[in-house]
Structures are given as C-alpha cells and as structure tokens.
Motif scaffolding. Structure first.
Motif, short mmCIF file in Angstrom:
data_model
loop_
_atom_site.label_atom_id
_atom_site.label_comp_id
_atom_site.label_asym_id
_atom_site.label_seq_id
_atom_site.Cartn_x
_atom_site.Cartn_y
_atom_site.Cartn_z
N VAL A 111 0.84 -1.20 0.00
CA VAL A 111 0.00 0.00 0.00
C VAL A 111 0.87 1.24 0.00
CG1 VAL A 111 -1.74 1.30 1.29
CG2 VAL A 111 -1.78 -1.19 1.35
N VAL A 112 0.48 2.24 -0.79
CA VAL A 112 1.03 3.58 -0.66
C VAL A 112 -0.14 4.49 -0.31
CG1 VAL A 112 3.09 3.28 -2.10
CG2 VAL A 112 0.95 3.97 -3.17
N GLU A 113 0.11 5.37 0.67
CA GLU A 113 -0.99 6.16 1.22
C GLU A 113 -0.55 7.57 1.54
OE1 GLU A 113 -4.51 4.96 4.31
OE2 GLU A 113 -2.55 4.08 4.61
N LEU A 114 -1.40 8.53 1.22
CA LEU A 114 -1.16 9.94 1.49
C LEU A 114 -1.95 10.36 2.72
CD1 LEU A 114 -0.10 12.79 0.48
CD2 LEU A 114 -2.30 12.97 -0.69
N ASP A 115 -1.26 10.93 3.70
CA ASP A 115 -1.95 11.48 4.87
C ASP A 115 -2.44 12.87 4.47
OD1 ASP A 115 -2.41 13.11 7.22
OD2 ASP A 115 -1.41 11.54 8.38
N PRO A 116 -3.75 13.10 4.41
CA PRO A 116 -4.26 14.39 3.93
C PRO A 116 -3.87 15.58 4.80
CG PRO A 116 -6.08 12.92 4.53
CD PRO A 116 -4.81 12.16 4.73
N GLN A 117 -3.56 15.32 6.08
CA GLN A 117 -3.19 16.43 6.96
C GLN A 117 -1.72 16.81 6.82
OE1 GLN A 117 -4.55 15.03 10.79
NE2 GLN A 117 -6.49 16.13 10.54
N THR A 118 -0.84 15.81 6.85
CA THR A 118 0.60 16.10 6.82
C THR A 118 1.18 16.05 5.41
OG1 THR A 118 1.27 13.80 7.10
CG2 THR A 118 0.85 15.08 9.12
N GLN A 119 0.44 15.46 4.47
CA GLN A 119 0.87 15.23 3.09
C GLN A 119 2.00 14.21 2.99
OE1 GLN A 119 -0.61 16.61 0.09
NE2 GLN A 119 -2.12 16.71 1.72
N ALA A 120 2.32 13.51 4.09
CA ALA A 120 3.33 12.46 4.04
C ALA A 120 2.77 11.26 3.28
CB ALA A 120 3.73 12.04 5.45
N VAL A 121 3.62 10.67 2.44
CA VAL A 121 3.26 9.45 1.72
C VAL A 121 4.01 8.30 2.38
CG1 VAL A 121 3.29 8.25 -0.49
CG2 VAL A 121 2.87 10.72 -0.41
N THR A 122 3.25 7.29 2.77
CA THR A 122 3.82 6.14 3.46
C THR A 122 3.58 4.88 2.64
OG1 THR A 122 3.36 7.18 5.58
CG2 THR A 122 3.76 4.81 5.62
N ALA A 123 4.60 4.06 2.55
CA ALA A 123 4.47 2.72 1.95
C ALA A 123 4.39 1.73 3.10
CB ALA A 123 5.66 2.40 1.07
N THR A 124 3.45 0.81 3.01
CA THR A 124 3.27 -0.21 4.04
C THR A 124 3.16 -1.58 3.39
OG1 THR A 124 2.12 1.36 5.47
CG2 THR A 124 1.81 -0.98 5.96
N ILE A 125 3.86 -2.54 3.98
CA ILE A 125 3.78 -3.93 3.54
C ILE A 125 3.30 -4.75 4.72
CG2 ILE A 125 5.07 -5.93 2.71
CD1 ILE A 125 6.99 -3.93 1.34
N THR A 126 2.25 -5.51 4.47
CA THR A 126 1.68 -6.39 5.48
C THR A 126 1.65 -7.79 4.90
OG1 THR A 126 0.27 -4.58 6.25
CG2 THR A 126 -0.34 -6.80 6.95
N ALA A 127 2.09 -8.78 5.68
CA ALA A 127 2.13 -10.14 5.16
C ALA A 127 1.92 -11.16 6.27
CB ALA A 127 3.46 -10.41 4.47
N PHE A 128 1.40 -12.30 5.87
CA PHE A 128 1.42 -13.48 6.73
C PHE A 128 1.85 -14.65 5.86
CE2 PHE A 128 -3.00 -13.21 5.25
CZ PHE A 128 -3.28 -14.51 4.83
N SER A 129 2.72 -15.49 6.40
CA SER A 129 3.24 -16.59 5.59
C SER A 129 3.80 -17.69 6.48
CB SER A 129 4.33 -16.09 4.64
OG SER A 129 5.43 -15.59 5.38
N LYS A 130 3.92 -18.85 5.86
CA LYS A 130 4.59 -19.99 6.47
C LYS A 130 5.19 -20.82 5.35
CE LYS A 130 0.26 -22.55 6.98
NZ LYS A 130 -0.69 -23.10 7.97
N PRO A 131 6.16 -21.66 5.65
CA PRO A 131 6.76 -22.48 4.60
C PRO A 131 5.72 -23.38 3.92
CG PRO A 131 8.10 -22.54 6.59
CD PRO A 131 6.80 -21.85 6.95
N SER A 132 5.87 -23.56 2.63
CA SER A 132 4.92 -24.39 1.89
C SER A 132 5.35 -25.84 1.78
CB SER A 132 4.70 -23.81 0.48
OG SER A 132 5.90 -23.88 -0.25
N SER A 133 6.58 -26.13 2.19
CA SER A 133 7.07 -27.51 2.06
C SER A 133 8.12 -27.78 3.13
CB SER A 133 7.68 -27.72 0.68
OG SER A 133 8.86 -26.96 0.54
N TRP A 134 8.46 -29.05 3.28
CA TRP A 134 9.46 -29.44 4.27
C TRP A 134 10.83 -28.85 3.94
CZ3 TRP A 134 13.91 -31.91 3.02
CH2 TRP A 134 13.97 -32.51 1.76
#
Length: 164
Positions: A111-134
C-alpha cells in the motif's frame, strides 16, 4: 487454474491469522500528491519488484485483480495471484496470494498512502506466511531473514526521496 495455497484470502486487510509469521513494515517515502502518484505507478506496474531485484517473468504489465504472476529472484521462481487492487484518492495498492509453485504459503499486501493532513506518503507492507514444504521449513530462520530483507528492499524501491 491453480488454487491459492491458503484459506484466509484477504486477511492482510485486517487482523492477521494465527499460525503464520507476520510482517507489518512502513516507511515514509515522500510528500504530496505527486509522490503518491509516482509511488503508486511504480507499485502497480511491478517496478517496485524490478528495483528490488525481482524480475517478473509472466503476467500482465500491471496489477489486475485475479491475474496470475510469476517472478524470479536468485534463480527461484515464485508464483502468485493478485487477490485485490485498490485505487482510492489517497490510498493505492494491491494484495497477492501464493500459488502452489511458491516456497511460502500466505498473502502480502502493498500500500502507498497519502496522509491528507501532513501530506506524508507512506508505503506499508503487510504479510502473513509460512513455509509451503518441508524443504523450506528445513531452512530454519533463513526464509524469515530473506523475507525481512526483501520487505526492506521493496520499501526502499518505493522511496521517491531517494536518488535512483
């Protein structure tokens, strides 16, 4: 068409599911609407991946909900499907989930997001994962270290304040 390898589709938009490794990382990458537009263009056209050293080897030129993609990094192939794309005035990005030919099982949202008050643009990465194999589980902490490293590379790749 292959199925996603996890049942919690869309969970990066809220509370992350148990039983997975979680990542939430953010970085201020610029100021103002132009910075948001530039970062969103890089994100939605896979330039973020390319700048981070990950090459798209199949899939559309931009993020399209429902499209399948394949990426290559250090000789490894990663397949995923875009499960959502959002294009709001102050927030843009996408979420993709893993397909059977991916070493992990889970979902990642960018996600990239603009804060309308401060005009700061923030990139955010959110993930959940686990190994798919042994074999991935046998790597012990290495997959987590690689994922944390790549998360930081992706955030740097979106930083419009850094020189190219």
């Amino acid at each position: 068409m292959s199925h996603l390898t996890y049942p919690e589709v869309g969970a990066t938009a809220g509370d992350l599911p148990g039983g997975y490794h979680h990542i939430r990382a953010s970085r201020v990458i610029g100021q103002g609407q132009a910075a948001l537009s530039n970062a969103a263009a890089a994100l939605l056209s896979w330039q973020m991946h390319e700048r981070a050293g990950v090459r798209k080897i199949s899939g559309p030129a931009g993020a399209v909900e429902g499209c399948d993609l394949a990426f290559r990094w250090l000789g490894l192939r990663f397949e995923c499907r875009v499960v959502s794309v959002f294009d709001e005035p102050d927030r843009r990005g996408f979420t993709y989930g893993t397909l059977p030919r991916h070493p992990e099982c889970g979902e990642e949202q960018f996600v990239v997001e603009l804060d309308p008050q401060t005009q700061a643009v923030t990139a955010t990465i959110t993930a959940f994962s686990k190994p798919s194999s042994w074999i991935v589980r046998a790597g012990g902490p290495v997959p987590r270290i690689v994922q944390a490293h790549m998360t930081q590379r992706y955030l740097r790749a979106l930083d419009v304040t850094r020189p190219s």
